[in-house]
Design an enzyme around this catalytic site. Structure first.
Site, PDB file in Angstrom:
ATOM      1  N   HIS A 126       0.843  -1.212   0.000  1.00  0.00           N
ATOM      2  CA  HIS A 126       0.000   0.000   0.000  1.00  0.00           C
ATOM      3  C   HIS A 126       0.868   1.248   0.000  1.00  0.00           C
ATOM      4  CE1 HIS A 126      -0.162   1.550   4.378  1.00  0.00           C
ATOM      5  NE2 HIS A 126       0.910   0.807   4.257  1.00  0.00           N
ATOM      6  N   CYS A 152       3.992   5.495   5.383  1.00  0.00           N
ATOM      7  CA  CYS A 152       4.042   4.317   6.257  1.00  0.00           C
ATOM      8  C   CYS A 152       5.482   3.818   6.355  1.00  0.00           C
ATOM      9  CB  CYS A 152       3.131   3.228   5.714  1.00  0.00           C
ATOM     10  SG  CYS A 152       3.122   1.713   6.719  1.00  0.00           S
ATOM     11  N   GLN A 172      -7.249  -2.227  10.094  1.00  0.00           N
ATOM     12  CA  GLN A 172      -8.462  -1.434  10.273  1.00  0.00           C
ATOM     13  C   GLN A 172      -9.542  -1.923   9.306  1.00  0.00           C
ATOM     14  OE1 GLN A 172      -7.814   2.855  10.483  1.00  0.00           O
ATOM     15  NE2 GLN A 172      -5.676   2.506  11.064  1.00  0.00           N
ATOM     16  N   SER A 227      -5.881   6.113   9.664  1.00  0.00           N
ATOM     17  CA  SER A 227      -4.461   6.418   9.460  1.00  0.00           C
ATOM     18  C   SER A 227      -4.229   7.416   8.343  1.00  0.00           C
ATOM     19  CB  SER A 227      -3.678   5.134   9.170  1.00  0.00           C
ATOM     20  OG  SER A 227      -3.776   4.237  10.240  1.00  0.00           O
ATOM     21  N   HIS A 239      -5.303   5.527   1.497  1.00  0.00           N
ATOM     22  CA  HIS A 239      -4.504   4.393   1.032  1.00  0.00           C
ATOM     23  C   HIS A 239      -4.786   4.102  -0.452  1.00  0.00           C
ATOM     24  CE1 HIS A 239      -3.767   3.100   5.283  1.00  0.00           C
ATOM     25  NE2 HIS A 239      -4.991   3.613   5.446  1.00  0.00           N
TER      26      HIS A 239
END
Length: 356
Positions: A248, A306, A324, A347, A350
């Protein structure tokens, strides 16, 4: 004196042996003369000799019967071999001329591929080196091959493709023949199309079916029908053990759960800006001339917020309830090699690529 005595004994023994040899030779000569006289007379011996003369003829006829009529000539093997693919030595001329692939998409029949016209059929993306072209981005240049064997069975070979070949949702080993049975579903790479095998031997004789299957029948057995009835129950059991592998690209914004990363100590961009950035990354990946995984990895290493950026965005394998909820749902909904749309979680924003 002892030596002289021993020499005399040896000479006597030699004399005796020579006399015995002469007597045996005389006896053999007499037997040969008797046999010649018996050959002149009509008897059983002549019949035995005639049988012995007929034996080698029978052996020669047996060898002629063992000749493999379906073997391919060297010229035909060269013609069917394209690029890196070489026709296997065990390939034979097709016995099931009516065999086909039914290409299904969302339970609708899209196309039909004839499998009985050639001993070998190559499937892939590069038009110059294949017999059937597939356009999905996860398909390799020479992805797989269908080959007929001496029993009339169809053998499927994964030609070392990056995203694999699947039979009934199970990936087969690369560069090894896998026998295809009636009504098995084959998928290639991340394509959602299913290739259903049909031998179509309804009008052929029963003896032909027995000859073509040396271990189990090729027709659609009742056991597989019962397995389909139990599929809903099995899906629930497998759902807990199911795992996927994804990469991702994460773009955080000021409303993220932790608005900082290895790239920026404090992130000030808005959510809308993060969404636009992810959409731009997605468009770059789809329009790139290099393979999707390579382009995705390059962007992840440079722009992902990330810590997985150092691995090209690779998160490894994970099961349900490990990520998640929005990220989990999007990951498990993808097929292998498929790129997601914009995914929003606590977060950040994505872009997901399923790799396994």
């Amino acid at each position: 004196k002892k030596k002289k005595k021993e020499k005399k004994k040896r000479k006597r023994e030699k004399m005796k042996e020579d006399v015995e040899d002469e007597e045996e030779n005389q006896d053999n000569d007499g037997e040969q003369e008797d046999s010649k006289e018996e050959e002149k007379k009509p008897g059983v011996v002549v019949k035995e000799e005639s049988k012995e003369e007929e034996k080698p003829k029978v052996k020669v006829e047996a060898k002629e019967d063992d000749v493999d009529e379906g073997a391919l000539t060297e010229d035909l093997k060269k013609y069917l071999s394209k690029g890196k693919y070489k026709v296997p030595r065990w390939a034979r001329m097709p016995k099931h001329r009516r065999a086909i692939f039914q290409i299904m998409k969302n339970d609708d029949l899209v196309n039909v591929v004839a499998l009985g016209n050639s001993p070998s059929l190559i499937l892939g993306r590069q038009r110059e080196y294949v017999d059937h072209v597939m356009t999905h981005p996860s398909i390799s240049r020479q992805h797989a091959a269908i080959v007929h064997d001496k029993h009339g069975r169809l053998q499927l070979i994964d030609l070392g493709s990056q995203w694999g070949v699947f039979v009934n949702k199970r990936r087969i080993r690369p560069n090894r023949p896998h026998r295809l049975r009636e009504r098995e579903k084959v998928s290639f790479g991340g394509s959602s199309r299913k290739y259903v095998v049909h031998y179509r031997f309804e009008n052929e004789s029963k003896n032909a079916r027995k000859a073509d299957s040396d271990d189990e029948p090729l027709d659609y057995s009742e056991e597989t029908k019962n397995d389909e009835k139990d599929e809903p129950r099995r899906k629930k059991q497998k759902r807990e053990k199911e795992k996927v592998r994804c990469s991702h690209i994460l773009v955080k914004h000021r409303e993220s759960r932790r608005p900082s990363s290895w790239r920026e100590a404090t992130i000030t961009r808005s959510r809308e800006e993060a969404v636009v950035q992810i959409k731009d990354f997605r468009q770059q990946i789809l329009n790139a001339r290099i393979p999707i995984p390579s382009m995705f990895e390059n962007l992840a290493k440079t722009y992902s917020d990330c810590s997985s950026a150092r691995n090209g965005g690779d998160l490894g394998f994970f099961s349900r309830k490990k990520m998640q909820k929005p990220f989990e749902d999007a990951s498990f909904a993808l097929s292998i090699g498929q790129l997601s749309q914009v995914v929003i979680s606590d977060s950040g924003i994505h872009l997901i690529l399923r790799t396994g």
